[in-house]
Design a protein around this motif. Sequence first.
Motif, short mmCIF file in Angstrom:
data_model
loop_
_atom_site.label_atom_id
_atom_site.label_comp_id
_atom_site.label_asym_id
_atom_site.label_seq_id
_atom_site.Cartn_x
_atom_site.Cartn_y
_atom_site.Cartn_z
N TYR B 33 -120.43 17.85 31.93
CA TYR B 33 -121.76 18.41 32.09
C TYR B 33 -121.78 19.80 31.46
O TYR B 33 -120.81 20.54 31.55
N PHE B 35 -123.89 23.39 31.06
CA PHE B 35 -124.90 24.23 31.67
C PHE B 35 -125.09 25.49 30.83
O PHE B 35 -124.16 26.00 30.22
N TYR B 37 -126.54 29.39 31.53
CA TYR B 37 -126.98 30.37 32.51
C TYR B 37 -127.37 31.64 31.80
O TYR B 37 -126.86 31.97 30.73
N LEU B 45 -126.81 35.76 37.92
CA LEU B 45 -126.83 34.62 37.01
C LEU B 45 -127.92 33.64 37.42
O LEU B 45 -128.06 33.28 38.58
N PHE B 47 -129.61 29.84 36.56
CA PHE B 47 -129.46 28.55 35.91
C PHE B 47 -130.65 28.29 34.99
O PHE B 47 -131.80 28.54 35.36
N ARG B 50 -129.28 21.93 32.12
CA ARG B 50 -128.09 21.10 32.30
C ARG B 50 -128.21 19.87 31.42
O ARG B 50 -129.28 19.29 31.29
N GLY B 97 -117.46 17.58 35.70
CA GLY B 97 -117.95 16.69 36.73
C GLY B 97 -118.04 17.34 38.08
O GLY B 97 -118.67 16.83 38.99
N ASN B 98 -117.41 18.49 38.23
CA ASN B 98 -117.54 19.22 39.49
C ASN B 98 -118.18 20.56 39.16
O ASN B 98 -117.52 21.47 38.68
N ALA B 99 -119.46 20.65 39.40
CA ALA B 99 -120.17 21.86 39.03
C ALA B 99 -119.65 23.08 39.75
O ALA B 99 -119.87 24.20 39.33
N GLY B 100 -118.93 22.84 40.84
CA GLY B 100 -118.40 23.97 41.58
C GLY B 100 -117.31 24.71 40.84
O GLY B 100 -116.92 25.81 41.21
N LYS B 101 -116.79 24.09 39.79
CA LYS B 101 -115.75 24.73 39.00
C LYS B 101 -116.17 24.67 37.55
O LYS B 101 -115.84 23.74 36.82
N SER B 102 -116.94 25.63 37.13
CA SER B 102 -117.37 25.70 35.75
C SER B 102 -116.53 26.69 34.97
O SER B 102 -116.09 27.70 35.50
N PHE B 104 -116.73 29.27 32.07
CA PHE B 104 -117.76 30.01 31.36
C PHE B 104 -117.26 30.51 30.01
O PHE B 104 -116.11 30.94 29.88
#
Lengths: 117, 114
Positions: B33, B35, B37, B45, B47, B50, B97-102, B104
């Motif tokens: 995915y 994103f 920001y 930040l 959003f 996506r 796949g885990n947006a909690g760990k992007s 940057f």
Amino acid sequence: KAGVTQTPRYLIKTRGQQVTLSCSPISGHRSVSWYQQTPGQGLQFLFEYFSETQRNKGNFPGRFSGRQFSNSRSEMNVSTLELGDSALYLCASSFPPIRAGAGNEQFFGPGTRLTVL
Amino acid sequence: AQKVTQAQTEISVVEKEDVTLDCVYETRDTTYYLFWYKQPPSGELVFLIRRNSFDEQNEISGRYSWNFQKSTSSFNFTITASQVVDSAVYFCAPSRGNAGKSTFGDGTTLTVKP
């Protein structure tokens, strides 16, 4: 709907001290992530918590730790502060994905500006 | 290993110009995915958009549009008719796949002059 809140907004500490930062996610969000932002290293992932469990961890020393409570609020702690820990610490929350592996956007708080003297 | 590159460090445009921000995400993952920001001077930040790796359809939303090409690993973001309030640092942030760990990118500082 209230956004992500972080407290305190500003903090000044001296080397060797420890600090605890707090983050309250958006209501209904169960995933909370922490990032460190510095001019030299940019935005770096610290860790993520989901349902009170650490789900992912970035490449930071053990001095950096966190936890999540049953109401999804999260805290991060930095022990034995070093000058290099001076940074903007950002907390982000996201809604649980509909299915495993699905990516949902993150909503960020205003950050806590930590200065270590 | 994954690598996200925002080659443009700073961009300066005059109001009403169109501006495109580049992002290249190199990965062996087939599903991911992407994103974008925005971080205005206030620091928070925000959003913006996506995209899923399995959907290469380009989209437009208001003054924002994005162009995703999986073959070249590029995920570019365009602001049409830029405004002074668009001045900010823009980050491309891929997620596996885990947006909690992007992860940057280094960010692109956009300055829109009146």
